[in-house]
Write a protein that holds these residues in place. Structure first.
Motif, short mmCIF file in Angstrom:
data_model
loop_
_atom_site.label_atom_id
_atom_site.label_comp_id
_atom_site.label_asym_id
_atom_site.label_seq_id
_atom_site.Cartn_x
_atom_site.Cartn_y
_atom_site.Cartn_z
N ILE A 95 11.41 2.18 4.08
CA ILE A 95 11.22 1.66 2.67
C ILE A 95 10.06 0.69 3.63
O ILE A 95 9.50 0.14 2.17
N ALA A 96 9.72 0.49 4.25
CA ALA A 96 8.91 -0.52 5.81
C ALA A 96 7.36 0.15 4.20
O ALA A 96 6.58 -0.12 4.31
N TRP A 97 7.49 2.10 4.59
CA TRP A 97 6.58 2.44 4.38
C TRP A 97 6.11 2.34 2.60
O TRP A 97 4.89 2.90 2.39
N MET A 98 6.92 2.40 2.10
CA MET A 98 6.66 2.08 1.28
C MET A 98 6.45 0.83 0.65
O MET A 98 5.30 0.36 -0.76
N ILE A 99 6.35 -0.19 0.79
CA ILE A 99 6.26 -1.32 0.93
C ILE A 99 4.24 -2.00 0.65
O ILE A 99 3.80 -2.16 0.41
N LEU A 100 4.57 -0.97 2.19
CA LEU A 100 3.19 -1.45 2.51
C LEU A 100 2.00 -0.52 1.72
O LEU A 100 0.76 -0.56 1.62
N ARG A 101 2.97 1.38 1.13
CA ARG A 101 1.70 1.71 0.42
C ARG A 101 1.31 0.90 -1.20
O ARG A 101 0.73 1.06 -1.54
N VAL A 102 2.74 0.33 -1.33
CA VAL A 102 2.51 -0.48 -2.90
C VAL A 102 1.67 -1.74 -2.08
O VAL A 102 0.78 -2.11 -3.31
#
Length: 431
Positions: A95-102
């Motif tokens: 989830i943290a990586w998804m937010i960072l990728r956005v």
């Protein structure tokens, strides 16, 4: 090209360095994610998150630029990108990586909008096509170079995250210190999707499907390579093959498109791309075969982006061409957001071969729909000697911001106006 490099060397060097870092971190996501135990579907969502942010950034960046100017937006987004890239190994949670990728997609999109409008402002009608071609070539070279760095590092540590952060930070120095004046920018006036679909159903559907292909090739290729057991060096060469194939085949396909019915060429390229992808399902055991298949897959799929732009413009009035660019970016972005999750589900269901099967099915859908549309509408192409459609701008792989698309559209508008002044009836293409 020499004149373009001399006048815009700072911007071109900066974007080259930026794309080395972007290419490195993009491939590193799949490798490090597998090391951290992320599932294939989680990695697909992480890949899709980038395109979600990219789509939002391409729409909002012009508003930021209009409010505070190019230099401030450039510096702010550059700082964000450098901080985001180095943050991935701090919190290794999906989830943290998804937010960072956005956030990364949003920031990179804003940087592209700023840089490309800057480049477009400094170009003339005579040099704009060369300038954008050189710009996109530098981006491709940077992406390939990033794969070479990945092959020499340890994806389980911090170094491969620190290097792109440093490269991104360095990339903005020549651009921000350049004496080139900043341009003014206005918000895009997008054509409604309904109007765009009515003008060219095949163009819109093809652009949507193509977004899924591009996202699949670039967001999920590292995941596929990891799952089939490629070493880090082999993975880097595999991903580079997509870009190398695109560089090699972009011009020949563009040259052909100005000498035959574009719709036929799109169907042929998509159909061949589907067959190549199916070969990937069968020949995945051979590493050499995988490199050839990846090169052909990238070489056949990426030029379809510019081909579809050219095809859509064949059915637009001159004054509508620039307005249509926003809709094309949006449609392609929707396809890019939806592609990785679907591909991830297929790979989770049937293993790594789902990667190639997804690409084959999507390209086959482009082929079938193109053949169907050929039975529903007459072609804009008549005969080679009497073909009045605007020439194909051999400029763009399937990665670029709204400004890159608009710049290509400006070239079409200029070409159309020149043809109109010579007595050609460009604006009344057969519908």
């Amino acid at each position: 090209m020499i004149a373009v490099i001399r006048s815009a060397w700072a911007l071109l060097l900066g974007m080259f360095l930026l794309q080395i870092g972007n290419g490195l971190q993009g491939s590193l996501m799949g490798v490090r994610g597998a090391i951290e135990g992320f599932s294939t579907f989680e990695l697909s969502l992480i890949g899709s998150a980038y395109f979600l942010g990219f789509l939002g950034g391409s729409r909002m960046a012009p508003m930021f630029i209009a409010r505070v100017g190019h230099v401030r937006v450039f510096a702010a987004l550059g700082s964000f990108i450098s901080a985001i890239v180095i943050s991935f190994p701090i919190v290794t949670e999906p989830i943290a990586w998804m937010i960072l990728r956005v956030a990364l997609g949003f920031s990179l999109s804003g940087v592209y909008v700023t840089a490309e409008s800057w480049l477009n402002n400094g170009a003339t009608n005579e040099t704009r096509g060369q300038a954008l071609s050189t710009y996109m070539l530098m981006q491709m070279m940077g992406l390939v170079a990033g794969q070479g760095i990945l092959a020499a590092g340890d994806p389980s540590g911090w170094i491969l995250f620190i290097i792109p952060s440093i490269l991104v930070s360095l990339s903005f120095a020549p651009i921000l210190l350049s004496a080139v004046p900043t341009p003014s920018i206005e918000a895009t006036r997008p054509m409604s999707l309904r109007q765009l679909f009515v003008a060219s159903p095949f163009g819109v559907v093809g652009m949507l499907l193509l977004g899924g292909v591009f996202a699949g090739q670039f967001a999920m290729a590292p995941v596929y390579a990891t799952e089939v057991g490629l070493s880090l060096g082999q993975l880097s060469a595999f991903i580079s093959s997509f870009f190398v194939g695109a560089i090699v085949l972009q011009y020949p396909i563009g040259w052909m498109s100005d000498r035959m019915d574009r719709r036929v060429l799109i169907v042929m390229a998509a159909g061949l791309g589907a067959l190549v992808a199916l070969a990937g399902v069968v020949l995945a055991q051979s590493y050499v075969a995988l490199l050839v298949i990846a090169a052909l897959s990238g070489g056949l799929a990426q030029p379809l982006y510019a081909l579809l732009i050219a095809y859509i413009n064949d059915y637009l009035e001159v004054e509508d061409m620039a307005a249509a660019s926003g809709g094309m970016v949006f449609v392609n972005g929707i396809g890019a957001i939806g592609g990785p999750p679907i591909l991830g589900l297929m790979m989770g269901w049937m293993g790594p071969s789902g990667f190639w099967l997804f690409l084959a099915l999507v390209l086959l859908a482009v082929t079938i729909y193109g053949l169907y549309r050929m039975t529903r509408r007459a072609s804009a192409y008549v005969e080679e000697d009497d073909y009045d459609a605007v020439p194909y701008a051999n400029l763009m792989p399937g990665a670029g911001s709204a400004v890159a698309v608009e710049t290509a559209q400006e070239l079409y508008v200029e070409a159309a106006e020149e043809m109109a002044s010579d007595g050609s009836d460009t604006g009344e293409a057969t519908k």
